[in-house]
Design an enzyme around this catalytic site. Sequence first.
Site, PDB file in Angstrom:
ATOM      1  N   TYR A  50       0.849  -1.187   0.000  1.00  0.00           N
ATOM      2  CA  TYR A  50       0.000   0.000   0.000  1.00  0.00           C
ATOM      3  C   TYR A  50       0.889   1.242   0.000  1.00  0.00           C
ATOM      4  CZ  TYR A  50      -3.461  -3.437   1.624  1.00  0.00           C
ATOM      5  OH  TYR A  50      -4.259  -4.544   1.765  1.00  0.00           O
ATOM      6  N   PRO A  97     -15.337  -6.703   2.464  1.00  0.00           N
ATOM      7  CA  PRO A  97     -16.502  -7.158   3.229  1.00  0.00           C
ATOM      8  C   PRO A  97     -17.823  -6.603   2.736  1.00  0.00           C
ATOM      9  CG  PRO A  97     -15.311  -5.475   4.466  1.00  0.00           C
ATOM     10  CD  PRO A  97     -14.465  -5.822   3.274  1.00  0.00           C
ATOM     11  N   LEU A  98     -17.789  -5.556   1.920  1.00  0.00           N
ATOM     12  CA  LEU A  98     -19.014  -5.000   1.335  1.00  0.00           C
ATOM     13  C   LEU A  98     -19.152  -5.367  -0.140  1.00  0.00           C
ATOM     14  CD1 LEU A  98     -19.088  -1.524   3.098  1.00  0.00           C
ATOM     15  CD2 LEU A  98     -20.452  -3.556   3.622  1.00  0.00           C
ATOM     16  N   GLY A  99     -18.357  -6.347  -0.562  1.00  0.00           N
ATOM     17  CA  GLY A  99     -18.496  -6.841  -1.921  1.00  0.00           C
ATOM     18  C   GLY A  99     -17.885  -5.951  -2.970  1.00  0.00           C
ATOM     19  N   LEU A 116     -10.824  -3.556  -8.197  1.00  0.00           N
ATOM     20  CA  LEU A 116     -10.385  -2.660  -9.261  1.00  0.00           C
ATOM     21  C   LEU A 116     -11.294  -1.452  -9.413  1.00  0.00           C
ATOM     22  CD1 LEU A 116      -9.391  -5.321 -11.947  1.00  0.00           C
ATOM     23  CD2 LEU A 116      -7.950  -4.202 -10.239  1.00  0.00           C
TER      24      LEU A 116
END
Length: 290
Positions: A66, A212-214, A218
């Site tokens: 990162y 976790p929220l789908g 990308l």
Amino acid sequence: MNRATSVSPTFAIASDLQVNRMGYGAMRLTGQPGNFGPYADWESGQALLRRAVELGINFIDTAEAYGPGFNEELIASALHPYSGNLTIATKGGIDKPAPDNIRTNGNPENLRRGCEASLRRLKRDRIDLYQLHRPDPQVPFADSVGALAELQREGKIRHIGLSNVTLAQLEEARQIVAIASVQNRFSINDRTGEDILDYCTQHNIAFIPWGPLGANPLKQGTPLAKTEGILADIAMQHHVKPNQIALAWLLHRAPNIVLIPGTTTISHLEENIAAAAIQLNPDEVKIVSE
């Protein structure tokens, strides 16, 4: 099938590492595009990290990739000297010379270099949880895991985790060294890793779902799809937002799940943290699970 469990506010990643189950994933506090370079508003990033700790978050996830490196430097600039109960997890095993040039590198020499560089950037003598970011198909998996085990014996790593692994790889790694956590993609709309989650639950290994929220990695911010209407209905009953229900469901799904949703705003951070207090009833958990 209803797999609900009672939501515990904490989970022991190891006997000496108790964390709140709502953590923070710091990846988005980097340059854009491609999470490359330093975060554009360094001071606001520092403020967000400090607010997270003020609100009780004591588990922060980052990685050498990162930035690369800048995200770890931002965490240290905001929070060092660290509070005694703050756990910082980082990852190594990826080279990233450009935003669109990401190379898996699980060579033992590179893992050692990466770990020691993370120690310097985070200003720590030992990393609480060091995770192999991704298995390298060009390097025997056992060699990569063995390198982390050696760094642990040297006192540079406290606990070892894996990311983006198969169940077979997890079992192989556990023959070499104790594995404290697995960080794989998992959400309401992507449950392909459910076998690994169930295995981790059975063996008391922390499971840290990324996305976790789908969200599409990308294209950050991709909304939930299949269960959007169901989540909206439940959210209305609890007077919260659908994304908060999605996070609450994950906490109900298994007691060893530790969440690391990311955000760049304090208001969204507070919203995510509030999701940990939502108590779903068994029928609500069941309907989302189906």
